[in-house]
Design a protein around this motif. Structure first.
Motif, PDB file in Angstrom:
ATOM      1  N   ARG A 527     146.133 -48.676 -25.123  1.00  0.00           N
ATOM      2  CA  ARG A 527     145.662 -50.024 -24.775  1.00  0.00           C
ATOM      3  C   ARG A 527     144.140 -50.156 -24.773  1.00  0.00           C
ATOM      4  N   SER A 528     143.437 -49.176 -24.188  1.00  0.00           N
ATOM      5  CA  SER A 528     141.972 -49.291 -24.140  1.00  0.00           C
ATOM      6  C   SER A 528     141.378 -49.262 -25.546  1.00  0.00           C
ATOM      7  N   THR A 529     141.950 -48.437 -26.433  1.00  0.00           N
ATOM      8  CA  THR A 529     141.456 -48.370 -27.813  1.00  0.00           C
ATOM      9  C   THR A 529     141.742 -49.674 -28.549  1.00  0.00           C
ATOM     10  N   LEU A 530     142.930 -50.232 -28.342  1.00  0.00           N
ATOM     11  CA  LEU A 530     143.279 -51.513 -28.986  1.00  0.00           C
ATOM     12  C   LEU A 530     142.370 -52.637 -28.484  1.00  0.00           C
ATOM     13  N   LEU A 531     142.104 -52.664 -27.180  1.00  0.00           N
ATOM     14  CA  LEU A 531     141.206 -53.690 -26.625  1.00  0.00           C
ATOM     15  C   LEU A 531     139.795 -53.539 -27.176  1.00  0.00           C
ATOM     16  N   ASN A 532     139.354 -52.291 -27.332  1.00  0.00           N
ATOM     17  CA  ASN A 532     138.025 -52.052 -27.909  1.00  0.00           C
ATOM     18  C   ASN A 532     137.940 -52.544 -29.345  1.00  0.00           C
ATOM     19  N   LEU A 533     139.032 -52.406 -30.090  1.00  0.00           N
ATOM     20  CA  LEU A 533     139.059 -52.889 -31.477  1.00  0.00           C
ATOM     21  C   LEU A 533     138.802 -54.389 -31.535  1.00  0.00           C
TER      22      LEU A 533
END
Length: 766
Positions: A527-533
């Motif tokens: 989730r954190s990586t997807l939000l950063n994207l």
């Protein structure tokens, strides 16, 4: 007054830009958290500094930065960041907790007391969480210590744990002392003029008093310690006793390692080939030798050369076990500083591939190094390679070469390694062949007794038999846990998105690989990586929509592997360590286990050393499960437990081996049981099949996996190989071919091992 259209447009652009900047600083914050989780404190600090520069009012950025500085022991910078956080939010209890700790370490005792008292006043009348209660208890204990009469003398001498490396004035005096070769007895007396020791203190007769006074840093006692250390350095000109042993933390020091270090220092003059069999601790021996030289002031500038995959591991080992802070070629400053990186930094760990490059080799070979250490030194066996030529051209006073396999197919390989240490020891190549190599078979030595005598002057090889290491048996089982429908849909959609993004370079390859790794752990980990994207990448509308869909799909209430974990833990009466790669997965599992009535303790990279020790103690005494991330478990002795579960699997086999090494190590009295979870059809399922079925990884001795991977492909990281296969058209074929390559690599390693055992036998043990 109505604003003009131009003004409104300008204000809108300003708000959008401000929103963008805050998003960027938040992304840097998450990246820093990831870096801390992986043990890269310097990288995390770099990112946090950028975050607070972009958004000076970013409270959590300043708070995290203060915590990070405190973690590495830079209390002045920690104080600066925490005071800024306090300015932004003057009512945060966490800020005052950290401030108290920093003031305490800076010996600003009155300020520490004020911070702790104000923290307690903020908690008064507030409904306390478990964390609040623990903080309150800890702070009350610290207040009692601060009010102790022994703490009244703030200006007393303070002997740090590592007096050779800290940059205080008093520590500088000790550093000057350590250079006893250049000091006269008169100059020693001048340094310590005025340090009077009351006769009433008989430290040797009362150990409890000794410990209490040392803990409280009482002035007369501190002075006494300072003089004792000075006398030790002045009198101890030889290496009959090692000064470094008190400074080596978190590792059991074995007799053969201590004797190896002594011998390397006293008889080999710091130029030695350390060839212990795998798993006996060559890194520990090298660290002891280096630490001893640093303490005695004989070494200042150090270069450690290692394969790319071992840079982080060496950095962690030197910092956690020897308290030696190196900078590495993985740090941002390497790219930013250019030539100055090599010239200005005294302690560097470098990938040998980066160091020997045309860009860097010219600079490095001009520098005078006090010590050079080369790990996996068998990569230098051919004198015609760039590796050998580069190391040979380095200006060095001392050099340590580390390898478990010094000779593979030809005795000339051994000749080439010895020449790097002591040129001329084996004379010329032609005379060496004539005297010591059987004509027609370069593998077989002649005049063995004479060769043994010459090699024993530059080489130490300890075997498992002399070390008397007999570990209990280890049993490994893979448990296949099919995903539920919602999980499967998320995993397949994410894998499809990653493959498309990886091939089209829509997002960088590092992020693509990270996403796929996280998906193998849990949807929450992504989730954190997807939000950063969404925040940082300029994605197409189509890609943006897919990322948002993946975020929606990641909101799952249960996972098949988690249910299996709860079932196993409930049935098992033993204490169990559960390893996971990601903090988000750890948090989810902790909630799931707690809901089912299973008491668990957590360790991860966000906790301080004291907090980690406290939680391990909780696990040992009370909790049934220890949930640990990779970085959380490194260096911790957990041999009171004999069962572990790999909830998810690292793409790096060395990481899996390190996890097992937490419980299957010297000190373990019972057989060890390892359970590996994998979901059919995932990357991790392919990895475990290859490692288990093809090369029987779980039957290997600690350290042998590294030797096998070294025979696979030196230039590429194992995870890069895995990712390329995963996104290929025919995964089945790719993983099958990789399995065969690993099998061949293992066969080559076993052949070399057998040859070396026959050739070297036990001639070079202590």
């Amino acid at each position: 007054m109505k604003k003009s259209r131009k003004t409104r447009k300008r204000e809108k652009r300003g708000k959008e830009h401000l929103s963008y900047l805050k998003g960027k600083s938040l992304w840097l914050f998450y990246e820093a958290r990831e870096a801390m989780e992986r043990g890269k404190e310097n990288l995390a600090i770099e990112m946090l500094n950028r975050a607070v520069k972009i958004d000076p009012e970013f409270f959590h950025g300043h708070l995290f930065l203060g915590s990070a500085y405190q973690e590495i022991g830079d209390y002045n910078l920690a104080l600066r960041s925490l005071l800024k956080a306090k300015q932004i939010d003057p009512f945060s209890t966490v800020v005052y907790y950290y401030l108290g700790n920093v003031y305490f370490n800076l010996n600003m005792l009155e300020q520490a007391l004020q911070s702790y008292n104000y923290l307690l006043s903020l908690l008064k009348g507030k409904k306390l969480t478990q964390i609040d209660r623990e903080i309150k208890k800890e702070v009350k204990e610290k207040i009692l210590i601060l009010k102790s009469p022994l703490k009244e003398k703030e200006n007393s001498f303070s002997i740090t744990q590592n007096f050779s490396e800290q940059a205080t004035v008093k520590d500088k005096q000790i550093q000057d002392l350590s250079k006893f070769q250049t000091l006269s007895q008169t100059s020693l007396q001048e340094i310590f003029t005025g340090l009077k020791i009351p006769k009433k203190f008989k430290f040797e007769e009362n150990n409890s008093l000794l410990e209490a006074l040392e803990r409280e840093k009482y002035e007369p006692f501190a002075s006494y310690r300072l003089r004792v250390q000075a006398n030790e350095l002045f009198l101890l000109k030889g290496f009959d006793r090692l000064l470094c042993l008190k400074e080596v933390k978190g590792v059991k020091k074995f007799w053969y390692q201590i004797e190896t270090a002594k011998k390397a220092l006293k008889y080999f003059r710091g130029r030695v080939l350390l060839c212990d069999e795998v798993g006996l601790g060559k890194t520990i021996e090298a660290g002891m030798i280096l630490k001893e030289y640093l303490i005695r002031g004989l070494v200042r500038k150090v270069l450690i050369l290692v394969p790319p995959s071992l840079v982080i591991q060496w950095e962690d080992e030197m910092a956690s076990k020897f308290n030696i802070k190196f900078i590495t070629t993985d740090s941002p400053s390497y790219l930013e500083k250019g030539e100055l990186f090599w010239k200005k930094n005294d302690l560097i760990i470098a990938s040998i591939n980066i160091a020997k490059s045309k860009k860097n080799s010219r600079i490095i070979t001009e520098i005078d190094y006090d010590m050079v250490i080369v790990d996996e030194a068998h990569h230098l066996k051919n004198r015609n390679t760039l590796n050998w030529k580069f190391v040979n051209s380095l200006k060095k006073k001392f050099i340590l070469l580390l390898t478990a396999t010094p000779v593979h197919n030809d005795l000339m390989e051994l000749y080439n390694l010895i020449t790097l240490l002591k040129p001329g020891q084996l004379k010329t190549p032609s005379s060496f062949r004539k005297i010591f190599v059987v004509r027609g078979d370069p593998r077989i030595p002649k005049n063995r007794e004479k060769l043994r005598e010459l090699l024993s002057e530059v080489m130490i090889r300890n075997t498992r038999s002399i070390a008397n290491i007999n570990l209990p048996k280890r049993y490994a089982t893979t448990i296949k846990v099919p995903m539920e429908e919602e999980e499967k849909r998320f995993y397949e959609n994410l894998s499809s998105f990653v493959r498309e993004a990886y091939l089209s370079n829509t997002i960088n390859k590092f992020t693509s690989t990270l996403l796929q790794m996280e998906a193998g752990s849990s949807p929450f980990a992504t989730r954190s990586t997807l939000l950063n994207l969404i925040k940082r990448e300029k994605l197409s509308l189509n890609a943006l929509e897919k990322v948002k869909q993946l975020l929606d799909l990641s909101n799952l209430s249960s996972l098949a592997k988690a249910e299996k974990l709860v079932e196993m833990v409930s049935k098992n009466k033993e204490k169990i360590i559960v390893f996971t790669n990601y903090l988000e997965t750890q948090i989810f599992l902790a909630k799931k286990l707690t809901q089912r009535g299973v008491e668990c303790s957590l360790i991860n990279g966000t906790l301080s050393s004291i907090e980690k020790e406290r939680n391990i103690g909780l696990f040992q005494d009370k909790a049934k499960v220890l949930l640990s991330t990779q970085i959380g478990g490194e260096g911790k002795n957990l041999t009171f437990c004999n069962t572990m579960i790999n909830y998810d699997l690292s793409w790096n086999p060395m990481r899996i081996e390190q996890r097992i090494g937490r419980i299957h190590r010297i000190g373990q009295k019972r057989d060890v049981f390892v359970f590996n979870f994998s979901a059919p059809g995932t990357v991790e399922d392919y990895i475990i099949d290859i490692l288990d079925k093809k090369i029987n990884m779980f039957e290997l001795v600690l350290g042998e996996m590294d030797m096998i991977l070294g025979n696979l492909d030196e230039s590429r990281d194992f995870s890069d190989i895995i990712m390329d296969i995963w996104i290929s058209e025919d995964r089945e074929k790719g993983f099958k071919e990789l399995g065969e390559k690993l099998l061949q690599a293992k066969k080559r390693y076993l052949e070399v091992k057998k040859y070396e055992q026959e050739m070297l036998q036990h001639d070079y043990e202590l």
